[in-house]
Design a protein around this motif. Structure first.
Motif, PDB file in Angstrom:
ATOM      1  N   PRO A  77       6.630   9.880   0.012  1.00 53.33           N
ATOM      2  CA  PRO A  77       5.833   8.810  -0.593  1.00 53.33           C
ATOM      3  C   PRO A  77       5.082   8.167   0.488  1.00 53.33           C
ATOM      4  O   PRO A  77       5.456   8.263   1.622  1.00 53.33           O
ATOM      5  CB  PRO A  77       6.653   7.945  -1.138  1.00 53.33           C
ATOM      6  N   HIS A  78       3.909   7.289   0.134  1.00 55.30           N
ATOM      7  CA  HIS A  78       3.289   6.536   1.215  1.00 55.30           C
ATOM      8  C   HIS A  78       3.110   5.234   0.362  1.00 55.30           C
ATOM      9  O   HIS A  78       2.317   4.986  -0.571  1.00 55.30           O
ATOM     10  CB  HIS A  78       1.657   7.094   1.418  1.00 55.30           C
ATOM     11  N   GLY A  79       3.963   4.348   0.789  1.00 53.21           N
ATOM     12  CA  GLY A  79       4.002   2.979  -0.074  1.00 53.21           C
ATOM     13  C   GLY A  79       4.877   3.135  -1.411  1.00 53.21           C
ATOM     14  O   GLY A  79       5.542   4.017  -1.674  1.00 53.21           O
ATOM     15  N   ASN A  80       3.867   2.787  -2.297  1.00 58.20           N
ATOM     16  CA  ASN A  80       4.248   3.235  -3.557  1.00 58.20           C
ATOM     17  C   ASN A  80       3.589   4.303  -4.419  1.00 58.20           C
ATOM     18  O   ASN A  80       3.591   4.290  -5.640  1.00 58.20           O
ATOM     19  CB  ASN A  80       4.169   1.777  -4.502  1.00 58.20           C
ATOM     20  N   TYR A  81       2.961   5.229  -3.726  1.00 60.06           N
ATOM     21  CA  TYR A  81       2.442   6.251  -4.386  1.00 60.06           C
ATOM     22  C   TYR A  81       2.603   7.501  -3.414  1.00 60.06           C
ATOM     23  O   TYR A  81       2.950   7.472  -2.219  1.00 60.06           O
ATOM     24  CB  TYR A  81       0.935   6.134  -4.743  1.00 60.06           C
ATOM     25  N   HIS A  82       2.459   8.867  -3.888  1.00 60.23           N
ATOM     26  CA  HIS A  82       2.375  10.072  -3.418  1.00 60.23           C
ATOM     27  C   HIS A  82       1.159  10.355  -3.477  1.00 60.23           C
ATOM     28  O   HIS A  82       0.184   9.967  -4.112  1.00 60.23           O
ATOM     29  CB  HIS A  82       3.332  10.970  -4.134  1.00 60.23           C
TER      30      HIS A  82
ATOM     31  N   GLN B  57      -6.148  -2.775  -5.864  1.00 61.52           N
ATOM     32  CA  GLN B  57      -4.709  -2.562  -6.286  1.00 61.52           C
ATOM     33  C   GLN B  57      -4.461  -2.619  -7.782  1.00 61.52           C
ATOM     34  O   GLN B  57      -3.586  -1.898  -8.346  1.00 61.52           O
ATOM     35  CB  GLN B  57      -4.053  -3.975  -5.798  1.00 61.52           C
TER      36      GLN B  57
ATOM     37  N   ARG C 121      -5.069   1.034  -8.603  1.00 60.81           N
ATOM     38  CA  ARG C 121      -3.728   1.995  -8.232  1.00 60.81           C
ATOM     39  C   ARG C 121      -2.958   1.628  -9.312  1.00 60.81           C
ATOM     40  O   ARG C 121      -2.089   2.643  -9.790  1.00 60.81           O
ATOM     41  CB  ARG C 121      -3.378   1.542  -6.940  1.00 60.81           C
ATOM     42  N   ALA C 122      -2.799   0.596  -9.711  1.00 56.83           N
ATOM     43  CA  ALA C 122      -1.710   0.340 -10.846  1.00 56.83           C
ATOM     44  C   ALA C 122      -1.992   0.960 -12.361  1.00 56.83           C
ATOM     45  O   ALA C 122      -1.194   1.579 -12.831  1.00 56.83           O
ATOM     46  CB  ALA C 122      -1.646  -1.206 -11.062  1.00 56.83           C
TER      47      ALA C 122
ATOM     48  N   LEU D 215      -1.065   4.717 -11.535  1.00 60.98           N
ATOM     49  CA  LEU D 215       0.312   4.777 -11.570  1.00 60.98           C
ATOM     50  C   LEU D 215       0.884   4.740 -13.167  1.00 60.98           C
ATOM     51  O   LEU D 215       1.890   5.516 -13.667  1.00 60.98           O
ATOM     52  CB  LEU D 215       1.104   3.885 -10.932  1.00 60.98           C
TER      53      LEU D 215
ATOM     54  N   SER E 294       2.523   7.651 -15.289  1.00 57.41           N
ATOM     55  CA  SER E 294       3.871   7.651 -16.143  1.00 57.41           C
ATOM     56  C   SER E 294       3.487   8.205 -17.445  1.00 57.41           C
ATOM     57  O   SER E 294       4.282   8.895 -18.265  1.00 57.41           O
ATOM     58  CB  SER E 294       4.448   6.313 -15.800  1.00 57.41           C
TER      59      SER E 294
END
Length: 279
Positions: free
Chosen positions: A175-180, A209, A212-213, A216, A220
């Motif tokens: 991972p890189h922070g909160n993502y891959h 940001q 990115r959210a 993600l 999901s």
């Protein structure tokens, strides 16, 4: 046809999963006001069903490709007129309208999918008509017809700096922070839908940001998970959405059909930016 069905299912599921106020063009559905018609007999009502079925068949148009790469197709989903008994019959049908626009900047055809669904039912001499009209997320496919002589977009993409090494995408799974950097999706179509949702989010979100959210949540909702470490071979290039984090920090999220390290074909959502992390 199967792609359009998948689009309808994913659009419905993801709208709830993403918690996004998606723009109207993402997907939509409107019910048709119910209608009742009275005929002289059950036989006359059933004959009207046969006539409706014949009119639908006339609208069916095989896929055509214009000289500029645009496409058109009308398809029919139905079991035909079904006679339940002497007094009851029904005709359930869906007409799909697929219209493709060749996008030279992606070397892909973006196809929109709209439909008209009607259920006509005869009970004795009375016909009730219900249904809905709507559309699903657009899909992206390689060009065909007149555009086949164009430069292979996948080959050009693979050759671009930072995209692949010796024709392969190498992922560490870290991972890189909160993502891959890469996400494995159940199918290529699921990967293109994820990227489509991020691109739609640009219409109402400007902060990286927030984008990115959106990414993600879309991942999901599409059952896409961080891709394990390994080498992935690109097979088909899909759509792209860029998240701009500032100078030399952009993310270039790309949908791909790939061969996974285990040999199976999957969808991959991959940050192809030359500035993406590689550790």
């Amino acid at each position: 046809m199967e792609t359009a069905k998948l689009g309808a299912a994913l659009a419905t599921a993801w709208a709830a999963a993403l918690h996004l106020a998606l723009p109207a063009e993402a997907s939509g559905q409107l019910p048709v006001p119910p209608e009742t018609r009275t005929f002289e007999s059950p036989q006359a009502c059933a004959a009207a069903l046969d006539l409706a079925a014949a009119e639908d068949r006339k609208q069916v148009t095989p896929r055509t490709v214009d000289a500029n790469g645009d496409t058109r197709e009308v398809a029919l989903e139905t079991k035909g007129v079904e006679r339940v008994d002497g007094a009851t019959a029904l005709y359930d049908s869906t007409l799909w309208f697929h219209n493709g626009k060749f996008r030279p900047e992606l070397q892909q055809t973006e196809t929109t999918h709209s439909y008209e669904h009607f259920l006509r039912r005869c009970d004795g001499g009375v016909m009730t008509v219900t249904g809905d009209r709507g559309f699903t997320l657009a899909t992206f496919d390689p060009p065909s017809g007149a555009t086949e002589d164009a430069k292979d977009p996948l080959a050009a993409w693979v050759a671009a700096p930072g995209h692949a090494l010796d024709g392969m995408i190498e992922l560490t799974g870290k991972p890189h922070g909160n993502y891959h950097r890469g996400y494995r999706c159940p199918s290529y179509e699921a990967a293109t839908f994820v990227v489509s949702i991020v691109e739609k989010a640009h219409l109402y979100e400007k902060e990286p940001q927030a984008l990115r959210a959106a990414l993600l949540r879309a991942l999901s909702g599409g059952n896409c998970v961080p891709a394990p470490a390994g080498r992935y071979r690109p097979l088909q290039l899909g759509n792209v959405s860029v998240i701009d984090n500032g100078p030399e920090a952009e993310e270039e999220w790309t949908a791909l059909r790939v061969t996974a390290p285990g040999g199976e074909e999957i969808g991959l959502v991959y940050d192809a930016s030359v500035f993406a992390f590689t550790d």
